[in-house]
Motif scaffolding. Structure first.
Motif, PDB file in Angstrom:
ATOM      1  N   PRO A   1       0.812  -1.220   0.000  1.00  0.00           N
ATOM      2  CA  PRO A   1       0.000   0.000   0.000  1.00  0.00           C
ATOM      3  C   PRO A   1       0.848   1.274   0.000  1.00  0.00           C
ATOM      4  CG  PRO A   1       0.136  -0.887   2.205  1.00  0.00           C
ATOM      5  CD  PRO A   1       0.874  -1.836   1.331  1.00  0.00           C
ATOM      6  N   THR A  56      -0.587   4.355   0.937  1.00  0.00           N
ATOM      7  CA  THR A  56      -0.998   5.236   2.039  1.00  0.00           C
ATOM      8  C   THR A  56      -0.822   4.482   3.353  1.00  0.00           C
ATOM      9  OG1 THR A  56      -3.250   4.468   1.826  1.00  0.00           O
ATOM     10  CG2 THR A  56      -2.683   6.517   0.702  1.00  0.00           C
ATOM     11  N   HIS A  57      -0.362   5.199   4.316  1.00  0.00           N
ATOM     12  CA  HIS A  57      -0.176   4.578   5.627  1.00  0.00           C
ATOM     13  C   HIS A  57      -0.948   5.354   6.671  1.00  0.00           C
ATOM     14  CE1 HIS A  57       2.938   1.659   4.629  1.00  0.00           C
ATOM     15  NE2 HIS A  57       3.314   2.541   3.713  1.00  0.00           N
ATOM     16  N   SER A  58      -1.525   4.618   7.608  1.00  0.00           N
ATOM     17  CA  SER A  58      -2.168   5.297   8.722  1.00  0.00           C
ATOM     18  C   SER A  58      -1.213   5.263   9.896  1.00  0.00           C
ATOM     19  CB  SER A  58      -3.471   4.583   9.083  1.00  0.00           C
ATOM     20  OG  SER A  58      -3.853   4.965  10.376  1.00  0.00           O
ATOM     21  N   PRO A  59      -1.107   6.376  10.604  1.00  0.00           N
ATOM     22  CA  PRO A  59      -0.235   6.356  11.773  1.00  0.00           C
ATOM     23  C   PRO A  59      -0.801   5.486  12.888  1.00  0.00           C
ATOM     24  CG  PRO A  59      -1.445   8.411  11.664  1.00  0.00           C
ATOM     25  CD  PRO A  59      -1.760   7.662  10.412  1.00  0.00           C
ATOM     26  N   THR A  88      -1.571   2.425  14.768  1.00  0.00           N
ATOM     27  CA  THR A  88      -1.183   1.025  14.853  1.00  0.00           C
ATOM     28  C   THR A  88      -2.076   0.349  15.884  1.00  0.00           C
ATOM     29  OG1 THR A  88       0.385   1.528  16.578  1.00  0.00           O
ATOM     30  CG2 THR A  88       1.212   1.538  14.314  1.00  0.00           C
TER      31      THR A  88
END
Lengths: 334, 235, 217
Positions: free
Chosen positions: A14, A16-19, A21
């Motif tokens: 992917p 896009t990363h979401s912060p 976790t």
């Protein structure tokens, strides 16, 4: 310009990363639980810390010893959260050895045997609670009245020798009073939490505040608790209009484990549906079961069983509510 | 390749229909003979045990009883009835409990109904002259061990039925709240099972007790056996 | 292989290697339903053992006479006869246990373990081997049920064969004598069984090939 800088960069999705976790979400939920724990200490004394701590110890040790990832698996904090949540669903006077056993059963039967975090069908904390309830039905329904001891005194049953029984003085919960003696409890004590019950299910205001914090942090799917609370209120308003002997809707929402379950248990991302429509259905299902069990079942409280049953139904709900790919798939149910 | 033989034991692959019928008939006949033989051999022991259990239960719920006899309605009169020949006899019966001289001192009434889990079967003693329930024992139940099974084990609850007036009607009250002779205290923590027992007894009482004749009008014991003390048998 | 070796082998395989409950996972209904106390479990195991041995012996004896088209019906008639006899004898000799076991004694008829052994073994082997196999399987079944019953009774009632182990203040794990406890205990025992088996296989593999080659050319 050297030719090296012209290299084509190939990366895989992917992008896009979401912060966010798993550990961060668990931290938020734990933070939201702190005031609940504080309220438990306020009403029941230091024993609240002991019970929650012991349950957590049981959960963490089991995850570390039996879990596939061993001690490294603890880093995401999910075992700790399971232990804390389990502890908060227990009655204040529970012997500590039972709390430890509950933690072991919750993680062992509720998580490890399924393959670890993300593979479990049921909420591990509630599996531990259900195991204890089935194993020790008397102790798990023996409640201590709030403020019956000083801050540091312990109920006699807390330090019971493992495997042995110590008689405890029992107070009735608001739901028990309503069911077996027809006595209704006013909303005031329910909101502040000055009633008998499990450690974490006493003060409605603090539980709602925790829910608001989690909503602000976007740490959970707000649709699930909203759906549970709304459906319960509506169904109970209808039911108590038809059968005047039943408890009024505000009491149904603010008493027992409904808020604790709706905000912290039903929203477990592993065992609840991820689609928005699915979340509404899931919550409505829990609320319907709670209303049925509390009004007409043999037990005064049914939030735990309601959530566990709907956990089992989550995969079905998810399949039924998958979004359609535009212009491609035919509309279908299941 | 010839027909594959699945079973080395059966050498002839095709048996005629006559042989099939004959085999099953012979098997059935022999089986019947064996079962009837076993039934005949064990029957007396089984019946004796059942009678012993019943006697022990009746003698417990009607204190002072020395003999018993099955009673059933025949038309409008209550009359002695022979022991049931087999199971599946559904005629409602009560057991008359008699003293050593063969005079009736009370009735033992079996009843059953829904409990928290599965059926609860019980028997209670009734004294028609005093209009009192004089004892109660739960014989069959699958109530939750540790909670609902207190209807058997909780001595306080069991003995709450030992001297219970039935006028105007029997009532269940919360633990420690008994205020009148027609009230029984529920077991705290086992309210549902206590209520079930109360419901079963009330229902059966309405069916039976109010039309059971008084001591003097009751049928006498037809055969007076040698008064033998009831042997304790775990039901 | 000599004849007596073969008999011994058929006798022993049911105890562990092909244990009906823990390896073949057959006859689960009684294994879960009546193992809430050690006595119930043993009586159920022995009743099944009796039916199994008697049926296997008879089926093996008659294997040349039973036409194969009606063999299953005949087996069932034979099994049902022995079950009825066992039921009546238990009712006369151990009425208390018989009452506890209730419908599960007549239900031995449909225990797939028994019909399975007739079809898979007794119908194809000599009487001696069939009885050896039946005794082994029956004892293996009894052992498995007793193990379940002992653990469930100790935890669920704090007693063993009705004798209290921990004094009057024992806090019973009620769930263990209820149906869910049967499932949990059986699951845990199956877990231990496969774990032991896996370890043994790993060890045998190591012994067979003590220096496995590392890496491939």
């Amino acid at each position: 310009m050297s030719s090296e800088n012209l290299r084509l960069q190939v990366t895989a999705a992917p992008f896009t990363h979401s912060p966010r976790t798993t550990a961060a979400v668990m931290r938020d939920v734990s933070l939201a639980l702190l005031p609940v724990l504080f309220a438990a200490v306020w009403y029941f004394g230091i024993v609240a810390i002991l019970v929650v701590g012991t349950a957590t110890l049981g959960a963490v040790l089991t995850d570390a010893v039996l879990g596939r990832q061993g001690w490294a698996g603890l880093k995401d904090g999910s075992a700790i959260l399971t232990g804390v949540l389990l502890g908060l669903t227990l009655p204040p006077g529970i012997p500590l050895w039972m709390a430890l056993l509950g933690g072991v059963a919750g993680i062992g039967l509720g998580k490890v045997v399924w393959g670890g975090l993300g593979h479990n069908i049921f909420n591990p904390a509630l599996v531990g609670r259900a195991f204890l309830q089935a194993a020790f039905p008397i102790t798990l329904t023996t409640w201590v009245a709030p403020g019956s001891g000083s801050l540091v005194s312990l109920p006699a049953s807390t330090l019971a020798v493992p495997l042995l029984h110590v008689d405890a003085v029992s107070a009735a919960t608001p739901l028990g009073l309503a069911k077996f003696q027809g006595t209704l409890t006013a909303v005031g004590p329910l909101l502040t939490g000055n009633v008998a019950g499990s450690l974490g299910e006493t003060s409605a205001i603090i539980l709602l505040a925790g829910g608001a914090y989690l909503m602000w942090r976007r740490a959970f799917d707000w649709r699930i608790p909203a759906s549970i609370i709304l459906t319960t209120a509506v169904l109970q308003a209808v039911a108590s209009a038809i059968w005047p002997g039943l408890a009024p809707p505000q009491m149904m929402v603010f008493s027992g484990g409904l808020l604790l379950g709706a905000i912290y248990m039903a929203t477990d991302p592993v065992s609840s549906p991820t689609t928005p429509r699915g979340a509404w259905i899931f919550g409505a299902g829990i609320a319907t079961l709670v209303v049925l069990i509390r009004n007409w079942g043999g037990l005064p409280e049914g939030v735990m069983y309601a959530i566990l049953l709907m956990n089992a139904a989550s995969p079905l709900i998810e399949r039924a509510t998958q979004p359609r790919v535009f212009g491609r798939d035919k509309r279908r149910l299941l | 390749m010839s027909a594959r033989q699945l079973d080395p034991g059966t050498t002839e692959p095709e048996a005629g229909p006559l042989k099939l019928v004959a085999t099953l008939t012979i098997a059935g006949l022999l089986s019947g003979v064996a079962i009837v033989g076993a039934w005949q051999t064990t029957r007396p022991t089984i019946l004796a045990y059942q009678a012993q259990v019943l006697k022990a239960a009746v003698f417990k719920v009607v204190p002072g009883a020395q003999g018993l006899q099955r009673l059933a309605w025949q038309g409008q009169t209550l009359a002695a009835e022979a022991d049931p020949g087999g199971e599946g006899d559904d005629t409602p019966v009560v057991y008359g409990a008699y003293d050593a001289s063969g005079a009736l001192i009370g009735y033992a009434i079996p009843a059953e109904g829904a409990g928290f889990q599965d059926k609860i079967g019980l028997i209670y003693g009734y004294d028609p002259d005093a209009s009192k329930i004089v004892g109660l024992r739960v014989l069959d139940s699958r109530e939750t061990p540790g909670l609902g099974d207190k209807i058997i084990k909780d001595q306080e609850f069991v003995h709450g039925w030992d001297d219970l007036s039935t006028t105007p009607s029997i009532e269940l009250v919360a633990h420690g709240k008994k205020a009148a002779p027609n009230q029984v205290e529920a077991i705290s923590g086992a309210t549902i099972s206590s209520k079930a027992v109360m419901r079963i007894v009330s229902g059966s009482y309405a069916d039976w007790a109010e039309r059971l004749p008084k001591r003097a009008d009751a049928p006498r014991q037809e055969i007076t056996p040698a008064a033998s003390p009831a042997k304790e048998v775990a039901p | 292989m000599s004849q007596s070796d073969r008999t011994a082998e058929e006798l022993l395989k049911g105890l562990w290697k092909e244990n009906p409950t823990f390896v073949q996972v057959l006859g689960m209904c009684p294994a879960l339903a009546v193992t809430n106390s050690a006595v119930n479990a043993i009586v159920m195991g022995l009743a099944t053992l009796f039916v199994l041995v008697a049926s296997s012996g008879l089926v093996s004896m008659l294997r040349h006479f039973i036409p194969k088209q009606v063999r299953i019906s005949t087996y069932i008639v034979i099994i049902a006869t022995f079950v009825s006899v066992a039921d009546l004898v238990l009712q006369a000799t151990l009425p208390v246990v018989h009452k506890e076991l209730g419908a599960f004694i007549p239900l031995i008829v449909v225990n797939c373990l028994i019909l399975g052994r007739q079809e898979a073994f007794a119908a194809k082997n000599t009487v001696k081997l069939a009885i050896a196999d039946a005794i082994g399987m029956g004892l293996g079944f009894t052992f498995a049920l007793t193990l379940l019953g002992v653990v469930r009774e100790i935890l669920g009632s704090g007693s063993l064969f009705g004798m209290a182990l921990f004094g009057p203040n024992y806090e019973p794990w009620v769930v263990m004598i209820l149906p869910p406890g049967g499932f949990i205990m059986l699951g845990l025992i199956l877990l231990v069984f496969s774990w032991v088996k896996q370890r043994r296989q790993a060890r045998q593999a190591r012994q067979a090939d003590p220096a496995p080659k590392v890496g491939v050319a």
